[in-house]
Design a protein around this motif. Sequence first.
Motif, PDB file in Angstrom:
ATOM      1  N   LEU A  54      18.915 -31.701  58.398  1.00  0.00           N
ATOM      2  CA  LEU A  54      19.519 -30.564  57.721  1.00  0.00           C
ATOM      3  C   LEU A  54      18.728 -29.298  57.995  1.00  0.00           C
ATOM      4  CD1 LEU A  54      20.265 -32.039  54.179  1.00  0.00           C
ATOM      5  CD2 LEU A  54      21.949 -31.421  55.911  1.00  0.00           C
ATOM      6  N   PRO A  55      19.396 -28.114  57.879  1.00  0.00           N
ATOM      7  CA  PRO A  55      18.628 -26.879  57.935  1.00  0.00           C
ATOM      8  C   PRO A  55      17.507 -26.932  56.910  1.00  0.00           C
ATOM      9  CG  PRO A  55      20.980 -26.417  57.963  1.00  0.00           C
ATOM     10  CD  PRO A  55      20.820 -27.891  57.703  1.00  0.00           C
ATOM     11  N   TYR A  56      16.370 -26.335  57.260  1.00  0.00           N
ATOM     12  CA  TYR A  56      15.164 -26.422  56.436  1.00  0.00           C
ATOM     13  C   TYR A  56      15.417 -25.956  55.006  1.00  0.00           C
ATOM     14  CZ  TYR A  56      10.114 -26.161  55.638  1.00  0.00           C
ATOM     15  OH  TYR A  56       8.859 -26.346  55.181  1.00  0.00           O
ATOM     16  N   SER A  57      16.187 -24.844  54.863  1.00  0.00           N
ATOM     17  CA  SER A  57      16.418 -24.287  53.531  1.00  0.00           C
ATOM     18  C   SER A  57      17.277 -25.209  52.685  1.00  0.00           C
ATOM     19  CB  SER A  57      17.077 -22.914  53.635  1.00  0.00           C
ATOM     20  OG  SER A  57      18.316 -23.030  54.284  1.00  0.00           O
ATOM     21  N   GLN A  58      18.158 -26.015  53.334  1.00  0.00           N
ATOM     22  CA  GLN A  58      19.001 -26.937  52.575  1.00  0.00           C
ATOM     23  C   GLN A  58      18.252 -28.214  52.232  1.00  0.00           C
ATOM     24  OE1 GLN A  58      22.772 -27.676  54.398  1.00  0.00           O
ATOM     25  NE2 GLN A  58      23.032 -25.546  55.008  1.00  0.00           N
ATOM     26  N   ALA A  59      17.362 -28.618  53.140  1.00  0.00           N
ATOM     27  CA  ALA A  59      16.695 -29.899  52.964  1.00  0.00           C
ATOM     28  C   ALA A  59      15.674 -29.887  51.845  1.00  0.00           C
ATOM     29  CB  ALA A  59      16.015 -30.305  54.268  1.00  0.00           C
ATOM     30  N   PHE A  60      15.010 -28.764  51.613  1.00  0.00           N
ATOM     31  CA  PHE A  60      13.879 -28.779  50.686  1.00  0.00           C
ATOM     32  C   PHE A  60      14.037 -27.827  49.504  1.00  0.00           C
ATOM     33  CE2 PHE A  60      11.888 -31.652  53.345  1.00  0.00           C
ATOM     34  CZ  PHE A  60      12.052 -31.257  54.658  1.00  0.00           C
ATOM     35  N   TRP A  61      14.712 -26.722  49.704  1.00  0.00           N
ATOM     36  CA  TRP A  61      15.004 -25.861  48.556  1.00  0.00           C
ATOM     37  C   TRP A  61      16.140 -24.924  48.923  1.00  0.00           C
ATOM     38  CZ3 TRP A  61      10.224 -25.210  51.083  1.00  0.00           C
ATOM     39  CH2 TRP A  61      10.109 -24.062  51.854  1.00  0.00           C
ATOM     40  N   GLY A  62      16.753 -24.293  47.915  1.00  0.00           N
ATOM     41  CA  GLY A  62      17.849 -23.362  48.168  1.00  0.00           C
ATOM     42  C   GLY A  62      17.782 -22.215  47.198  1.00  0.00           C
ATOM     43  N   ASN A  63      18.203 -21.017  47.663  1.00  0.00           N
ATOM     44  CA  ASN A  63      18.163 -19.837  46.807  1.00  0.00           C
ATOM     45  C   ASN A  63      19.033 -19.992  45.568  1.00  0.00           C
ATOM     46  OD1 ASN A  63      16.307 -18.267  48.070  1.00  0.00           O
ATOM     47  ND2 ASN A  63      17.775 -17.173  49.359  1.00  0.00           N
ATOM     48  N   GLU A  64      20.083 -20.846  45.688  1.00  0.00           N
ATOM     49  CA  GLU A  64      20.967 -20.982  44.525  1.00  0.00           C
ATOM     50  C   GLU A  64      20.222 -21.530  43.321  1.00  0.00           C
ATOM     51  OE1 GLU A  64      21.238 -24.778  46.953  1.00  0.00           O
ATOM     52  OE2 GLU A  64      21.270 -22.631  47.357  1.00  0.00           O
ATOM     53  N   ASN A  65      19.119 -22.234  43.554  1.00  0.00           N
ATOM     54  CA  ASN A  65      18.347 -22.779  42.443  1.00  0.00           C
ATOM     55  C   ASN A  65      17.368 -21.762  41.867  1.00  0.00           C
ATOM     56  OD1 ASN A  65      19.526 -25.335  42.707  1.00  0.00           O
ATOM     57  ND2 ASN A  65      18.138 -25.875  44.366  1.00  0.00           N
ATOM     58  N   THR A 109      19.962 -14.737  36.103  1.00  0.00           N
ATOM     59  CA  THR A 109      21.063 -13.893  35.630  1.00  0.00           C
ATOM     60  C   THR A 109      20.714 -13.289  34.276  1.00  0.00           C
ATOM     61  OG1 THR A 109      22.685 -15.311  36.747  1.00  0.00           O
ATOM     62  CG2 THR A 109      23.515 -13.834  35.044  1.00  0.00           C
ATOM     63  N   ALA A 110      21.046 -12.017  34.117  1.00  0.00           N
ATOM     64  CA  ALA A 110      20.854 -11.361  32.815  1.00  0.00           C
ATOM     65  C   ALA A 110      22.064 -10.485  32.520  1.00  0.00           C
ATOM     66  CB  ALA A 110      19.580 -10.520  32.817  1.00  0.00           C
ATOM     67  N   VAL A 111      22.446 -10.457  31.252  1.00  0.00           N
ATOM     68  CA  VAL A 111      23.562  -9.627  30.794  1.00  0.00           C
ATOM     69  C   VAL A 111      23.004  -8.525  29.909  1.00  0.00           C
ATOM     70  CG1 VAL A 111      25.751  -9.574  29.556  1.00  0.00           C
ATOM     71  CG2 VAL A 111      25.097 -11.624  30.845  1.00  0.00           C
ATOM     72  N   PRO A 151      16.167  -5.908  35.345  1.00  0.00           N
ATOM     73  CA  PRO A 151      15.173  -6.961  35.596  1.00  0.00           C
ATOM     74  C   PRO A 151      13.826  -6.391  36.036  1.00  0.00           C
ATOM     75  CG  PRO A 151      17.274  -7.557  36.565  1.00  0.00           C
ATOM     76  CD  PRO A 151      17.420  -6.147  36.090  1.00  0.00           C
ATOM     77  N   LYS A 152      12.758  -7.022  35.600  1.00  0.00           N
ATOM     78  CA  LYS A 152      11.400  -6.568  35.904  1.00  0.00           C
ATOM     79  C   LYS A 152      10.796  -7.391  37.052  1.00  0.00           C
ATOM     80  CE  LYS A 152      11.456  -3.792  32.294  1.00  0.00           C
ATOM     81  NZ  LYS A 152      11.541  -2.318  32.470  1.00  0.00           N
ATOM     82  N   GLY A 153       9.751  -6.836  37.630  1.00  0.00           N
ATOM     83  CA  GLY A 153       9.007  -7.556  38.650  1.00  0.00           C
ATOM     84  C   GLY A 153       9.454  -7.218  40.053  1.00  0.00           C
ATOM     85  N   HIS A 154       8.857  -7.892  41.018  1.00  0.00           N
ATOM     86  CA  HIS A 154       9.198  -7.708  42.434  1.00  0.00           C
ATOM     87  C   HIS A 154      10.354  -8.638  42.745  1.00  0.00           C
ATOM     88  CE1 HIS A 154       7.685  -7.483  46.886  1.00  0.00           C
ATOM     89  NE2 HIS A 154       8.791  -6.804  46.682  1.00  0.00           N
ATOM     90  N   ILE A 155      11.553  -8.076  42.847  1.00  0.00           N
ATOM     91  CA  ILE A 155      12.769  -8.894  42.913  1.00  0.00           C
ATOM     92  C   ILE A 155      13.643  -8.497  44.091  1.00  0.00           C
ATOM     93  CG2 ILE A 155      12.759  -9.194  40.403  1.00  0.00           C
ATOM     94  CD1 ILE A 155      15.112  -7.170  40.325  1.00  0.00           C
ATOM     95  N   ALA A 156      14.616  -9.363  44.370  1.00  0.00           N
ATOM     96  CA  ALA A 156      15.666  -9.076  45.352  1.00  0.00           C
ATOM     97  C   ALA A 156      17.006  -9.241  44.642  1.00  0.00           C
ATOM     98  CB  ALA A 156      15.569 -10.016  46.541  1.00  0.00           C
ATOM     99  N   LYS A 178      22.284 -10.283  38.853  1.00  0.00           N
ATOM    100  CA  LYS A 178      21.731 -11.526  39.396  1.00  0.00           C
ATOM    101  C   LYS A 178      20.670 -11.177  40.438  1.00  0.00           C
ATOM    102  CE  LYS A 178      25.805 -14.419  38.592  1.00  0.00           C
ATOM    103  NZ  LYS A 178      26.770 -15.386  39.164  1.00  0.00           N
ATOM    104  N   TRP A 179      19.577 -11.951  40.431  1.00  0.00           N
ATOM    105  CA  TRP A 179      18.493 -11.650  41.347  1.00  0.00           C
ATOM    106  C   TRP A 179      17.654 -12.898  41.597  1.00  0.00           C
ATOM    107  CZ3 TRP A 179      18.222 -10.988  36.157  1.00  0.00           C
ATOM    108  CH2 TRP A 179      17.061 -11.392  35.494  1.00  0.00           C
ATOM    109  N   VAL A 180      16.791 -12.803  42.602  1.00  0.00           N
ATOM    110  CA  VAL A 180      15.784 -13.826  42.862  1.00  0.00           C
ATOM    111  C   VAL A 180      14.438 -13.124  42.968  1.00  0.00           C
ATOM    112  CG1 VAL A 180      17.353 -15.395  44.067  1.00  0.00           C
ATOM    113  CG2 VAL A 180      16.090 -13.680  45.375  1.00  0.00           C
ATOM    114  N   ASP A 181      13.374 -13.867  42.755  1.00  0.00           N
ATOM    115  CA  ASP A 181      12.052 -13.312  42.979  1.00  0.00           C
ATOM    116  C   ASP A 181      11.875 -13.058  44.472  1.00  0.00           C
ATOM    117  OD1 ASP A 181      11.374 -13.423  40.293  1.00  0.00           O
ATOM    118  OD2 ASP A 181      10.601 -15.480  40.453  1.00  0.00           O
ATOM    119  N   MET A 182      11.303 -11.914  44.795  1.00  0.00           N
ATOM    120  CA  MET A 182      11.124 -11.547  46.196  1.00  0.00           C
ATOM    121  C   MET A 182      10.043 -12.410  46.836  1.00  0.00           C
ATOM    122  SD  MET A 182      12.430  -9.441  48.373  1.00  0.00           S
ATOM    123  CE  MET A 182      12.092  -9.038  50.088  1.00  0.00           C
TER     124      MET A 182
END
Length: 466
Positions: free
Chosen positions: A20-31, A35-37, A61-66, A245-249
């Motif tokens: 599998l692609p590396y990102s699918q095999a071990f972790w994914g951004n969807e996890n 989310t904040a309202v 949202p606070k912090g270094h994010i994407a 919606k965001w992820v940590d950078m």
Amino acid sequence: MKSYNPGWLLLVGILVTLSLPYSQAFWGNENKIKTAVFLSPKFVLGPGSVENRFYYNVDFPKGHIALKSFNAEVIDEEGNPVPLHETYLHHWVVGRYYLRKGVEILGFNDTKKLNSSDYISGRNSGICQNTLGQFFGLGSETRKTATDVPDPYGIEFGNRAEIPSGFEERWMLNIHAIDTRGVEDKWGCTECRCDLYNVTEDEYGRSLRPDYKGGLSCCYDHTQCRVKQGFEGIRRNLYLRYIVKWVDMDSSVVPVKIYIFDITDSWKRSSSSTGINSEHYCKVEYEVESCRATGLADDGCIDNKRISLDMPFGGYVIYGVAHQHAGGSGSALYREDGQLLCSSMPTYGEGEEVGNEAGYIVGMSTCYPQTGTVKISEGETLILESNYSSIRHHTGVMGLFYILVADQLPKPMLTLHTVVQTEDSILLLTIIWAVVALVGVVTVISVVIHYRLKQEREDGYEAIMM
């Protein structure tokens, strides 16, 4: 019926995982997506009234994010979405700014009183630097327009290396909403026709041009659109609810920049033109004359505007969307040779329910080009086009186009064949192959024992149990 040794099944599972692609095999951004309202400060509207305020230091949202998406809608005090035919959402925009620590801003007028050394605008990367500095912003189409940033991209915020020393990164929200309950002319009110607002001066007290028939200068905060005689309606507490919606950078996220083009940009190419931001003047809104006034038949009643823009940047387009008002029939971005890069078409409502309000633009289509297929080169000329129906006269319409651009493409996803290219992956692969080898040994032993027991049974011997 065949039976399968569990050891072999485990071995096959591990090998499939490795393929599998590396990102699918071990972790994914969807996890990792958070989310904040949030709710804007309360604003109060009665029939015909207008809200057009700037709120500073709003929740974000606070912090270094994407950032991965930003969606919003108007709701009432009970949290119920409010339909456009009651409260028209002309626009909402979200902008970033940097404020010196210890200094506070309570309202838009406070920014004019600030020492220029205390406030720094943190604008987008676009070419309309006199206006349109927002990072996010839509209007009536907000409920059905996708704002998702595809993986592995994200809009980066909170990078301490980019925040000026002694300053804090903060956020501003501008909401422009018009209550059209009981008004004489709903479409005239939403298009900010000056006669319906009985306005001859802008919000700064400057006289309007005699030929200015409608637009933002006539429907500013606390103006009033004409209501039918005898109509009575309650004043309502309203909010803009926005979902982020965001992820940590981290190194897996490819940052993108936001660029906004405007069909009213007055930039013209000349021998000294460089395409840099200071040469662009974007008026934001314009007027569409009725085709009946020009003598055209109804079937030819399309107001088509096109402008050429030299790009002061380069990169890969990963998202595009237009912003238009009622009457809009689509917008597009082309190369100079006519090749279509992205088109964005409106969806009009057909009913009364929220999200399907008849006559209003309730969504705009978006572009998500395949990775690497749409590249813009620095200095390249692009053509922006905006179309409106001109069957009737329109005032205060807009023709904006947002694009997200990545400076570079993401690194190829790592698979079994490429994962060994990095030190960390070599260690990981070594461990996994050790497990595979162990499972293989156990499997072989299991097969041998199974075979010998089978042979003994066939030879008439009874297995000895210990």
